[in-house]
Write an enzyme that holds these catalytic residues in place. Structure first.
Site: not given
Ligand code: NAP
Length: 276
Positions: A50, A94, A117
């Protein structure tokens, strides 16, 4: 019939090129903050990828690697600091987090306008109510693949296998917004194969290697395989490869949904910058 393969690698590359052009048009580059807790090797790889793509797209890479034994309060303080940092456009924590941490509380500390997200309560609520907001990356990537492959959605029967907060639930909501008729299956669904066989569009996110075979696919259906599993014989999805002989279109594993998740994360970060 041999299914047309939907090339997620190519679609994701096109989206990243568009994102790079959008970033260049912004007055200042957006900043993507990634928060990694502990030393889980798979999470470390995901975060590294990412960050790499974020830099390639011309964005600022802000990274926080926190010790695996960090307290909830200390982790919340890191999120608060990133939330108030004007150089940070988007924040990604994460997952999975170490079990002693309350992941839901940490995610919910991210302000909705930085929730790239799309996993906070606020973002999930906005999606459920059909209001503008940042959408979860993997289901958005699936929708982009369906659009790219010219799959019609209004009125068609779509079946989503899986009801997780990360994939299945938001996937069903996104399809509903696009006027599809949506059935959601899960581990207690009776005769899963029979329900799936009704689908014109089948999205499988069950996290079980080769759960569905040809008997679960209507001839000519579009099949999106979200699953990814490392096995002794290589990578495979939730759908058996033999499905290609029945389906009209199919995402390969690897090279289908996988590359789309990061591409949609980058796109969300640009959207967050534009909203700001
Ligand atoms: P998850 O949280 O484990 O959820 C799995 C869902 O599938 C649950 O709702 C579960 O039902 C359902 N399920 C499990 N076994 C089933 C069965 N035998 N029949 C019917 N339904 C069943 O997984 P997830 O986070 O949604 O991820 C799903 C898969 O997608 C995983 O393989 C993951 O690695 C992959 N994934 C890929 C990407 C990517 O970028 N390519 C991103 C995210 C996830 P219950 O709710 O009843 O337990």
């Amino acid at each position: 019939m041999t299914a047309v393969l939907i090339d997620g690698t190519a679609v994701a590359a096109r989206i990243r090129t568009q994102v790079t052009a959008d970033v260049a048009r912004l007055a200042s580059p957006p900043g993507l903050a990634t928060v990694l807790v502990g030393e889980d090797p798979a999470s470390a790889v995901y975060v590294r990828n990412k960050r790499k793509r974020c830099v390639e797209a011309g964005m600022r890479d802000v990274h926080r690697h926190l010790p695996g034994d960090i307290t909830q309060d200390a982790a919340l303080a890191v999120i608060d600091q990133l939330a108030s940092d004007s150089n940070v456009t988007g924040i990604l924590v994460q997952l999975p987090l170490p079990p002693h941490l309350d992941a839901a509380a940490l995610i919910d500390r991210i302000p909705a306008h930085k929730d790239v997200d799309g996993l906070t309560e606020a973002s999930a609520g906005r999606l459920a109510l059909g209001r503008p907001g940042l959408r979860p990356c993997t289901p958005s990537g699936v929708l982009a693949l369906l659009d790219e492959s010219g799959t019609e959605l209004p009125g068609v029967h779509t079946v989503v296998v899986g009801r997780s907060d990360l994939v299945g639930k938001p996937m069903a909501q996104l399809l509903l917004q696009r006027h599809a008729t949506v059935t959601v299956c899960h581990s207690r669904t009776r005769d899963l194969a029979a329900v799936c066989r009704e689908a014109d569009v089948l999205v499988v996110a069950a996290g079980k290697a080769r759960l569905l075979g040809s008997e679960a696919v209507k001839p000519g259906a579009t099949v999106i395989d979200v699953g990814i599993h490392r096995t002794d014989s290589g990578l495979c999805g939730d759908v058996d490869a033999a499905v290609k002989d029945v389906a009209g279109a199919l995402t390969p594993v690897p090279g289908g949904v996988g590359p789309m998740t990061i591409a949609m994360l980058l796109r969300n970060t640009v959207t967050a910058a534009q909203i700001r």
